[in-house]
Design an enzyme around this catalytic site. Structure first.
Site, PDB file in Angstrom:
ATOM      1  N   HIS A   1       0.828  -1.202   0.000  1.00  0.00           N
ATOM      2  CA  HIS A   1       0.000   0.000   0.000  1.00  0.00           C
ATOM      3  C   HIS A   1       0.864   1.255   0.000  1.00  0.00           C
ATOM      4  CE1 HIS A   1      -3.980  -1.970   1.530  1.00  0.00           C
ATOM      5  NE2 HIS A   1      -3.418  -2.631   0.532  1.00  0.00           N
TER       6      HIS A   1
ATOM      7  N   GLU B   1       0.716   3.890   1.833  1.00  0.00           N
ATOM      8  CA  GLU B   1       1.131   4.284   3.184  1.00  0.00           C
ATOM      9  C   GLU B   1       2.316   3.449   3.654  1.00  0.00           C
ATOM     10  OE1 GLU B   1      -3.470   4.333   3.142  1.00  0.00           O
ATOM     11  OE2 GLU B   1      -1.817   3.319   2.122  1.00  0.00           O
TER      12      GLU B   1
ATOM     13  N   CYS C   1      -6.459   1.810   5.029  1.00  0.00           N
ATOM     14  CA  CYS C   1      -7.180   0.604   5.406  1.00  0.00           C
ATOM     15  C   CYS C   1      -6.834   0.243   6.852  1.00  0.00           C
ATOM     16  CB  CYS C   1      -6.829  -0.551   4.470  1.00  0.00           C
ATOM     17  SG  CYS C   1      -5.122  -1.141   4.664  1.00  0.00           S
TER      18      CYS C   1
ATOM     19  N   CYS D   1      -3.068  -0.754   7.386  1.00  0.00           N
ATOM     20  CA  CYS D   1      -2.164   0.401   7.360  1.00  0.00           C
ATOM     21  C   CYS D   1      -2.365   1.279   8.588  1.00  0.00           C
ATOM     22  CB  CYS D   1      -2.386   1.215   6.089  1.00  0.00           C
ATOM     23  SG  CYS D   1      -1.701   0.449   4.601  1.00  0.00           S
TER      24      CYS D   1
END
Length: 346
Positions: free
Chosen positions: A249, A251, A276, A279
Site C-alpha cells: 500500500h 502508506e 485501510c 495500514c
C-alpha cells in the site's frame, strides 16, 4: 483576486459577474471591445474601470491586489496568457445548453429592439463563436479552472449555488498546506501500478516532505499491471484473498521509505484515500500524529451493504480505521478542497 469569465453567447457570464459585484464585494473591470459580429449583443458602454489593453488593466489590478475584481472580456488567447501570469487570476467558464442560450438571446434582442436570429442561425453563430480557428473561445474554455453549467432559470437558485461554490476562496489562488500536500499525494498516485486502484501518500513533518509512496508490487518484482500480482489481476472483490496480494500500500511504502528514525512526534500523513485497517495499525505503531485523507476507502461497501440487509451489520473499513486511530491517539480528518472542474448550477 481577479476572476475572468468566458463562455458561450448568453451563457450567463454577466449574471455571474453581477452576483460577485452585488454580493461578494467584487468590482467590475472592462476591456475596450473591438466591433465583432459575434459580440454585437454582448458589447457594453463601459466608462468606469475601462482599459484600452490587458496590460494596463493588469497594472491597475497589481497595484490594488488586495481588492476583488471581475471581468468578462476574456476573448482571445493573448489576453488569457497575460492574465495567467498573475498569481491572483482565476479563469472561470460559463456555459448552458444551446436551446436555453438561444431563448435568452431572443429575450435580450427583444428588449433592445433588435431582430432575433432563428435557432438555426444561432447554432451556426454559436459554432463560429466557439470553434472558429482564429477567434473561437473553445480553447479558452478548456483552460478554465472552474467550468460552470448554467442551466437554471432562477436568479435565486443561481445565487444560492454560487454562494455554496465560493469562487472567492483564496485557496483557489494559492493552496494551503493541506491542499498542497494532498495534491502531491494525488501526483504520487499517478505512479501506481496496482490494478485495483491508484493511491498516493505523502509523509510530512514541520511542513517538509519526509517521503512519498504509491501502491504496487515491491521493487524488482514484476509490476501489478504487468501481471505481477495474481490476486489483483484475478479481479477478486474487495477484502477477498488479501493474504495472497503482492501489492504494497502507498502508506506502507511511505513509512518504509522514511524509517522510524525520521518519523517523530508531529508527523502528518497525507493520503488521497483513507488508510485501510492494516495500514492504520502500522501508522499508529510508528508514531504518526495526524492522518489527512481525501476520499473514503470504501473497500467493503458491498460486503457491508449485504450485512446490513441481513441484519448482521459490522463496521466498515473506514469505521475500523477510525476506531484504531481514536484508541491510538492519532488525529484523523478528511480534507475537502474548493470545487473545481465541471459544476452544474441547476
Amino acid at each position: 483576486m481577479l476572476v475572468g469569465l468566458c463562455g458561450g453567447i448568453c451563457a450567463g457570464k454577466n449574471s455571474v459577474a453581477e452576483y460577485l459585484t452585488e454580493n461578494v464585494g467584487f468590482v467590475r473591470l472592462h476591456l475596450a471591445l473591438q466591433p465583432s459580429p459575434l459580440l454585437e449583443v454582448e458589447q457594453h458602454d463601459a466608462k468606469e474601470n475601462s482599459f484600452a489593453c490587458v496590460q494596463s488593466l493588469l497594472d491597475f489590478v497589481t497595484k490594488q491586489w488586495q481588492q476583488r475584481w471581475v471581468m468578462t472580456d476574456v476573448w482571445d488567447e493573448n489576453i488569457l496568457e497575460n492574465l495567467l501570469r498573475r498569481p491572483s487570476f482565476i479563469l472561470v467558464s460559463v456555459d448552458a445548453p444551446v436551446s436555453m442560450r438561444w431563448k435568452r438571446l431572443k429575450n435580450r434582442c427583444e428588449q433592445q429592439n433588435m431582430a432575433s436570429p432563428t435557432l438555426e442561425e444561432f447554432v451556426f453563430r454559436n459554432d463560429d463563436h466557439l470553434y472558429n480557428s482564429k477567434i473561437g473561445l473553445a480553447c479558452l474554455i478548456d483552460r478554465a479552472e472552474v467550468r460552470l453549467v448554467n442551466q437554471t432559470q432562477s436568479i435565486d437558485t443561481l445565487h444560492e449555488t454560487l454562494r455554496d461554490l465560493d469562487l472567492a476562496n483564496e485557496q483557489r489562488l494559492r493552496p494551503n498546506w493541506d491542499q498542497y500536500f494532498m495534491q502531491l499525494a494525488s501526483l504520487a498516485a499517478q505512479r501506481s501500478n496496482c490494478m485495483k486502484r491508484r493511491v498516493g501518500c505523502v509523509l510530512v513533518r514541520e511542513k517538509r516532505v519526509i517521503s512519498t509512496g504509491y501502491n504496487g508490487t515491491p521493487r524488482n518484482l514484476k509490476n501489478c499491471n504487468e501481471g505481477g500480482c495474481a490476486r489483483c489481476n484475478a479481479g477478486h472483490k474487495a477484502g477477498v484473498s488479501l493474504s495472497t496480494c503482492r501489492c504494497i500500500h502507498a502508506e506502507e511504502n511511505a513509512l518504509l521509505e522514511a524509517g522510524r528514525e525520521r518519523i517523530r512526534e508531529g508527523s502528518i500523513l497525507y493520503c488521497n484515500t483513507c488508510p485501510c485497517l492494516t495500514c492504520s495499525i502500522k501508522i499508529t505503531q510508528v508514531g504518526i500524529s495526524e492522518v489527512v485523507y481525501s476520499q473514503g476507502y470504501g473497500m467493503d461497501n458491498e460486503v457491508s451493504t449485504s450485512l446490513r440487509t441481513s441484519g448482521n451489520h459490522s463496521p466498515n473499513q473506514n469505521e475500523q480505521t477510525a476506531a484504531v486511530f481514536v484508541e491510538g491517539g492519532v488525529k484523523l480528518r478528511q480534507f475537502s478542497p474548493p470545487r473545481k472542474g465541471l459544476v452544474h448550477l441547476a
